[in-house]
Write a protein that holds these residues in place. Structure first.
Motif, PDB file in Angstrom:
ATOM      1  N   LEU A   1      -9.420   1.909  -1.275  1.00  0.00           N
ATOM      2  CA  LEU A   1      -8.937   0.784  -0.475  1.00  0.00           C
ATOM      3  C   LEU A   1      -7.654   0.210  -1.060  1.00  0.00           C
ATOM      4  CD1 LEU A   1     -12.337  -1.031   0.179  1.00  0.00           C
ATOM      5  CD2 LEU A   1     -11.118   0.550   1.701  1.00  0.00           C
ATOM      6  N   PRO A   2      -6.841  -0.482  -0.252  1.00  0.00           N
ATOM      7  CA  PRO A   2      -5.602  -1.098  -0.762  1.00  0.00           C
ATOM      8  C   PRO A   2      -5.892  -2.033  -1.930  1.00  0.00           C
ATOM      9  CG  PRO A   2      -5.650  -1.163   1.636  1.00  0.00           C
ATOM     10  CD  PRO A   2      -6.997  -0.677   1.202  1.00  0.00           C
ATOM     11  N   GLN A   3      -5.099  -1.929  -2.974  1.00  0.00           N
ATOM     12  CA  GLN A   3      -5.312  -2.758  -4.163  1.00  0.00           C
ATOM     13  C   GLN A   3      -4.744  -4.161  -3.995  1.00  0.00           C
ATOM     14  OE1 GLN A   3      -3.719   0.161  -7.183  1.00  0.00           O
ATOM     15  NE2 GLN A   3      -5.726  -0.201  -8.111  1.00  0.00           N
ATOM     16  N   ASP A   4      -3.771  -4.317  -3.122  1.00  0.00           N
ATOM     17  CA  ASP A   4      -3.175  -5.633  -2.867  1.00  0.00           C
ATOM     18  C   ASP A   4      -3.098  -5.859  -1.358  1.00  0.00           C
ATOM     19  OD1 ASP A   4      -1.800  -8.008  -2.819  1.00  0.00           O
ATOM     20  OD2 ASP A   4      -0.240  -7.389  -4.230  1.00  0.00           O
ATOM     21  N   PRO A   5      -4.234  -6.227  -0.740  1.00  0.00           N
ATOM     22  CA  PRO A   5      -4.260  -6.386   0.723  1.00  0.00           C
ATOM     23  C   PRO A   5      -3.269  -7.433   1.231  1.00  0.00           C
ATOM     24  CG  PRO A   5      -6.487  -6.370  -0.189  1.00  0.00           C
ATOM     25  CD  PRO A   5      -5.550  -6.480  -1.343  1.00  0.00           C
ATOM     26  N   LEU A   6      -3.040  -8.491   0.461  1.00  0.00           N
ATOM     27  CA  LEU A   6      -2.104  -9.531   0.893  1.00  0.00           C
ATOM     28  C   LEU A   6      -0.682  -8.986   1.003  1.00  0.00           C
ATOM     29  CD1 LEU A   6      -3.334 -12.685  -1.078  1.00  0.00           C
ATOM     30  CD2 LEU A   6      -3.651 -12.148   1.342  1.00  0.00           C
ATOM     31  N   LEU A   7      -0.298  -8.142   0.053  1.00  0.00           N
ATOM     32  CA  LEU A   7       1.038  -7.542   0.118  1.00  0.00           C
ATOM     33  C   LEU A   7       1.137  -6.603   1.318  1.00  0.00           C
ATOM     34  CD1 LEU A   7       3.835  -7.085  -1.028  1.00  0.00           C
ATOM     35  CD2 LEU A   7       2.879  -5.360  -2.580  1.00  0.00           C
TER      36      LEU A   7
ATOM     37  N   LEU B   1       3.291   0.094  -2.171  1.00  0.00           N
ATOM     38  CA  LEU B   1       2.975  -0.673  -3.379  1.00  0.00           C
ATOM     39  C   LEU B   1       1.738  -1.534  -3.171  1.00  0.00           C
ATOM     40  CD1 LEU B   1       4.014  -1.176  -6.255  1.00  0.00           C
ATOM     41  CD2 LEU B   1       5.350  -3.093  -5.350  1.00  0.00           C
ATOM     42  N   GLY B   2       1.535  -2.020  -1.956  1.00  0.00           N
ATOM     43  CA  GLY B   2       0.334  -2.796  -1.657  1.00  0.00           C
ATOM     44  C   GLY B   2      -0.916  -1.946  -1.660  1.00  0.00           C
ATOM     45  N   PHE B   3      -0.784  -0.701  -1.228  1.00  0.00           N
ATOM     46  CA  PHE B   3      -1.934   0.197  -1.232  1.00  0.00           C
ATOM     47  C   PHE B   3      -2.287   0.651  -2.643  1.00  0.00           C
ATOM     48  CE2 PHE B   3      -1.226   0.582   3.316  1.00  0.00           C
ATOM     49  CZ  PHE B   3      -2.511   0.773   3.800  1.00  0.00           C
ATOM     50  N   PHE B   4      -1.248   0.917  -3.460  1.00  0.00           N
ATOM     51  CA  PHE B   4      -1.492   1.394  -4.818  1.00  0.00           C
ATOM     52  C   PHE B   4      -0.520   0.700  -5.759  1.00  0.00           C
ATOM     53  CE2 PHE B   4      -0.689   4.874  -8.065  1.00  0.00           C
ATOM     54  CZ  PHE B   4      -1.807   4.545  -8.829  1.00  0.00           C
ATOM     55  N   SER B   5      -1.048  -0.214  -6.585  1.00  0.00           N
ATOM     56  CA  SER B   5      -0.189  -1.040  -7.438  1.00  0.00           C
ATOM     57  C   SER B   5       0.547  -0.219  -8.500  1.00  0.00           C
ATOM     58  CB  SER B   5      -1.027  -2.129  -8.118  1.00  0.00           C
ATOM     59  OG  SER B   5      -2.082  -1.552  -8.888  1.00  0.00           O
TER      60      SER B   5
END
Length: 271
Positions: free
Chosen positions: A147-153, A229-233
């Motif tokens: 799953l996306p690591q930064d959903p807000l981004l 970047l939002g999906f993978f930090s």
């Protein structure tokens, strides 16, 4: 006593009616029209993912090649579809301008909103299919990331690309009203834009670092890279991307588009 409706109530009624009409046209205009909304991105993603794996390219910037393409291409497709839908909104709905309640901006905002409503579930379905097929964000099977690591981004980048498409659509629709032939130029640019935006190609790999700042000047490239970047930090892509930069472009284009719509309001609805 006659009940009068407020301007907001009239506008909302226009938007609701136009939204339902546009939704029916997009989803049921032809045989399985709704299915092609899903098939188009799947074909593009599948062909390019197969091409990369054929040449033994399995990851880019630490991100699995399949998710690299999915994360970037879905964001780009949202921007492109929003732009083209707003671009052709006036010509496709010219008959409805006979009703004084319907304005060109009503058509633009409804078409853009419908595109957002369609692309979000399409993207979720594509992502779910990739996960069920065993494609994670990385190739690390010991600690897979699904799953996306930064959903807000991710959401911020999606909103930025959508607003950018809306703003560009407003401006170019006015330009096309005065110079209809410009639409041919846009159609020629559609395919190169897939690659120039980095949606299907890893620009950070093919463009030397000293020249990458030129690519980052394109706000669509920033949006695509921030989606990844939002999906993978841990993704390592182009340097210098900025979320504020995309929103600045989107706000500027929307304000310019609104001014043009106001200035040429009568010209836009004339046949």
């Amino acid at each position: 006593m006659k009940r009068t409706r407020t301007p907001f109530a009239i506008t909302f009624s226009v938007w609701r009616a136009a939204f339902l009409r546009e939704a029916l046209d997009r989803l049921f205009e032809g045989r399985a029209a709704w299915l092609w909304l899903l098939i188009e991105p799947i074909i593009y993603i599948g062909v390019h993912a197969f091409g990369f794996t054929t040449f033994h390219i399995h990851q880019v910037g630490g991100m699995g090649i399949n998710m690299f393409i999915i994360a970037g291409f879905t964001g780009f497709l949202l921007w492109r579809r929003t732009w083209t839908q707003v671009l052709h909104g006036i010509d496709s709905n010219r008959a409805f301008f006979a009703y004084r309640q319907v304005k060109p901006f009503d058509v633009a905002i409804v078409r853009a909103t419908l595109e957002l409503f369609l692309m979000v579930p399409v993207s979720i379905v594509i992502m779910s299919l990739a996960i069920m097929a065993g494609h994670g964000m990385t190739l690390n099977t010991q600690n897979p990331i699904w799953l996306p690591q930064d959903p807000l981004l991710v959401m911020a980048a999606v909103l930025a690309l959508w607003l950018l498409g809306l703003g560009l659509g407003l401006v170019t629709s006015v330009a096309m009203r005065f110079v209809p032939e410009i639409d041919h130029i846009f159609k020629i640019l559609y395919l190169p834009l897939y690659y120039m935006s980095g949606a299907l190609l890893p620009l950070s790999v093919y463009v030397p670092e000293p020249y990458q700042y030129i690519l980052v000047a394109n706000p669509v490239v920033d949006g695509v890279e921030l989606m990844r970047l939002g999906f993978f930090s841990g993704y390592v892509g182009l340097k210098g991307v900025s979320l504020a930069y995309i929103y600045a472009w989107a706000l500027g284009l929307i304000l310019l588009g609104l001014m043009l719509y106001k200035r040429f309001s009568r010209k836009l609805v004339m046949r």
